[in-house]
Design an enzyme around this catalytic site. Structure first.
Site, PDB file in Angstrom:
ATOM      1  N   ASN A  25       5.724  -5.306  -5.312  1.00  0.00           N
ATOM      2  CA  ASN A  25       5.850  -5.609  -6.733  1.00  0.00           C
ATOM      3  C   ASN A  25       6.737  -4.575  -7.426  1.00  0.00           C
ATOM      4  O   ASN A  25       6.762  -3.406  -7.051  1.00  0.00           O
ATOM      5  CB  ASN A  25       4.477  -5.632  -7.390  1.00  0.00           C
ATOM      6  CG  ASN A  25       3.568  -6.678  -6.780  1.00  0.00           C
ATOM      7  OD1 ASN A  25       4.042  -7.643  -6.182  1.00  0.00           O
ATOM      8  ND2 ASN A  25       2.264  -6.486  -6.904  1.00  0.00           N
ATOM      9  N   VAL A  26       7.424  -5.022  -8.459  1.00  0.00           N
ATOM     10  CA  VAL A  26       8.315  -4.135  -9.214  1.00  0.00           C
ATOM     11  C   VAL A  26       7.776  -3.870 -10.612  1.00  0.00           C
ATOM     12  O   VAL A  26       8.463  -3.268 -11.438  1.00  0.00           O
ATOM     13  CB  VAL A  26       9.737  -4.726  -9.299  1.00  0.00           C
ATOM     14  CG1 VAL A  26      10.330  -4.903  -7.907  1.00  0.00           C
ATOM     15  CG2 VAL A  26       9.758  -6.049 -10.066  1.00  0.00           C
TER      16      VAL A  26
ATOM     17  N   HIS B 183      10.434  -2.398  -3.295  1.00  0.00           N
ATOM     18  CA  HIS B 183      11.574  -3.073  -3.932  1.00  0.00           C
ATOM     19  C   HIS B 183      12.010  -2.417  -5.236  1.00  0.00           C
ATOM     20  O   HIS B 183      12.766  -3.009  -6.003  1.00  0.00           O
ATOM     21  CB  HIS B 183      11.219  -4.542  -4.185  1.00  0.00           C
ATOM     22  CG  HIS B 183      10.926  -5.298  -2.936  1.00  0.00           C
ATOM     23  ND1 HIS B 183      10.083  -6.387  -2.887  1.00  0.00           N
ATOM     24  CD2 HIS B 183      11.373  -5.126  -1.665  1.00  0.00           C
ATOM     25  CE1 HIS B 183      10.005  -6.844  -1.643  1.00  0.00           C
ATOM     26  NE2 HIS B 183      10.786  -6.094  -0.888  1.00  0.00           N
TER      27      HIS B 183
ATOM     28  N   CYS C  90      30.129   5.633 -17.384  1.00  0.00           N
ATOM     29  CA  CYS C  90      31.389   5.322 -16.702  1.00  0.00           C
ATOM     30  C   CYS C  90      31.928   3.931 -17.015  1.00  0.00           C
ATOM     31  O   CYS C  90      33.002   3.558 -16.520  1.00  0.00           O
ATOM     32  CB  CYS C  90      31.226   5.491 -15.194  1.00  0.00           C
ATOM     33  SG  CYS C  90      30.246   4.167 -14.424  1.00  0.00           S
TER      34      CYS C  90
ATOM     35  N   GLY D 153      -2.641 -10.121  -1.630  1.00  0.00           N
ATOM     36  CA  GLY D 153      -1.853 -10.879  -2.593  1.00  0.00           C
ATOM     37  C   GLY D 153      -0.413 -11.114  -2.206  1.00  0.00           C
ATOM     38  O   GLY D 153       0.449 -11.180  -3.074  1.00  0.00           O
ATOM     39  N   SER D 154      -0.143 -11.286  -0.919  1.00  0.00           N
ATOM     40  CA  SER D 154       1.227 -11.564  -0.479  1.00  0.00           C
ATOM     41  C   SER D 154       1.220 -12.720   0.510  1.00  0.00           C
ATOM     42  O   SER D 154       0.408 -12.749   1.440  1.00  0.00           O
ATOM     43  CB  SER D 154       1.853 -10.334   0.183  1.00  0.00           C
ATOM     44  OG  SER D 154       3.141 -10.641   0.691  1.00  0.00           O
TER      45      SER D 154
ATOM     46  N   ARG E 148      -4.650 -15.969  -1.838  1.00  0.00           N
ATOM     47  CA  ARG E 148      -4.947 -17.354  -2.185  1.00  0.00           C
ATOM     48  C   ARG E 148      -3.955 -18.249  -1.462  1.00  0.00           C
ATOM     49  O   ARG E 148      -2.782 -18.290  -1.809  1.00  0.00           O
ATOM     50  CB  ARG E 148      -4.820 -17.555  -3.690  1.00  0.00           C
ATOM     51  CG  ARG E 148      -5.885 -16.848  -4.516  1.00  0.00           C
ATOM     52  CD  ARG E 148      -7.247 -17.486  -4.348  1.00  0.00           C
ATOM     53  NE  ARG E 148      -8.200 -16.966  -5.325  1.00  0.00           N
ATOM     54  CZ  ARG E 148      -9.504 -17.183  -5.271  1.00  0.00           C
ATOM     55  NH1 ARG E 148     -10.013 -17.895  -4.273  1.00  0.00           N
ATOM     56  NH2 ARG E 148     -10.308 -16.690  -6.186  1.00  0.00           N
TER      57      ARG E 148
ATOM     58  N   CYS F 183      -7.725 -11.137  -5.239  1.00  0.00           N
ATOM     59  CA  CYS F 183      -7.561  -9.733  -4.874  1.00  0.00           C
ATOM     60  C   CYS F 183      -8.522  -8.820  -5.631  1.00  0.00           C
ATOM     61  O   CYS F 183      -9.108  -7.903  -5.053  1.00  0.00           O
ATOM     62  CB  CYS F 183      -6.122  -9.279  -5.147  1.00  0.00           C
ATOM     63  SG  CYS F 183      -4.892 -10.060  -4.112  1.00  0.00           S
TER      64      CYS F 183
END
Length: 273
Positions: A91-92, A108, A170, A211-212, A238, A255
């Protein structure tokens, strides 16, 4: 569920989490039951030209404005109490960090960080969010009803005219400091995760997936590596996952519920004999 909890009791653990862990915080899942089909922008598309970046940042501006208000849920807090040897998250959203998990690899990256593809300077997303708001007055208000998608994205087609700033250092292209589809996870992150998974075999530990769906190889490879070494694997999710055939136990449950029970048993005193 009880068999899986008993297997995990008092073992060294590495935990791999995915989007399903954050649904209780109001962040949509990618592939859980009822999740709509979606095609996230690839890195190649993002760098293909200004139109693609305009589309990305317009949607992300709205989505992240909501995601940043999400709070860690009971599952995130339970993992702090479980205190695994390493917590690997796909997760991000930064919710594990906010909950206080200390030994963490954000595989990630984090959506709250921004990187310039030119000079590689990094900056807080909040600073860019303020610039986007100033350059696009009224945009968020006009699209307040759009549906939120995972990773700070939204359902929106009307992005023409959205102004995207360049790097202040830049003049380069700004990108969220996350791994897009089509990019590789930085090697040092992967090696740290491999080392933690390998150590489980030597110490009688276990790998817990929470949860993945394990559809993406960046997470699935750790399940394959653990299973190949004979390390027990427990998957809590799930729905079915890509790693179910490699798992010692699969648990079709939320979870937060499972991790709360795991944390309770990890911290409970052992019964006297």
């Amino acid at each position: 569920m009880r068999e899986a909890l008993d297997l995990l009791r008092d073992r060294p653990l590495v935990v791999l989490t995915g989007a399903g862990l954050s649904t209780d915080s109001g962040i949509p899942d990618y592939r859980g039951p009822g999740s709509p089909a979606r095609m996230p922008m690839t890195y190649q598309e993002f760098v293909s030209g200004p139109d693609a970046r305009q589309r990305y940042w317009a949607r992300s501006h709205l989505g992240w404005g909501r995601m940043r208000r999400a709070d860690p849920n009971a599952g995130h807090h339970a993992l702090v109490r479980v205190h695994p040897d390493l917590l690997i998250t796909q997760n991000v959203d930064g919710l594990h960090e906010r909950a206080g998990s200390p030994r963490l690899v954000a595989l990630h990256g984090r959506i709250a960080d921004v990187i310039c593809l030119g000079c590689r300077a990094t900056s807080p997303r909040q600073a860019l969010q303020q610039r986007l708001t100033e350059l696009n007055p009224g945009f968020a208000e006009r699209h307040a009803a759009v549906e939120v998608r995972p990773d700070g994205d939204v359902e929106l087609d009307e992005t023409a005219g959205f102004v995207v700033p360049d790097c202040r250092e830049c003049g380069g292209i700004l990108k969220p400091d996350v791994v897009f589809f089509g990019e590789n996870v930085p090697a040092p992150r992967v090696e740290r995760c491999y080392a933690a998974v390998d150590a489980l075999a030597e110490r009688g530990g276990a790998l817990l997936v929470a949860g993945s769906s394990l559809t993406v190889m960046s997470g699935f490879r750790f399940v394959r590596r653990a299973a190949k070494a004979g390390t027990p694997v427990v998957i809590v999710n799930r729905g079915a996952t890509r790693g179910d055939e490699l798992a010692t136990y699969t648990v079709d449950a939320g979870c937060s519920e499972f991790l709360g029970l795991l944390a309770d048993q990890q911290t409970a005193p052992m019964p006297s004999r």
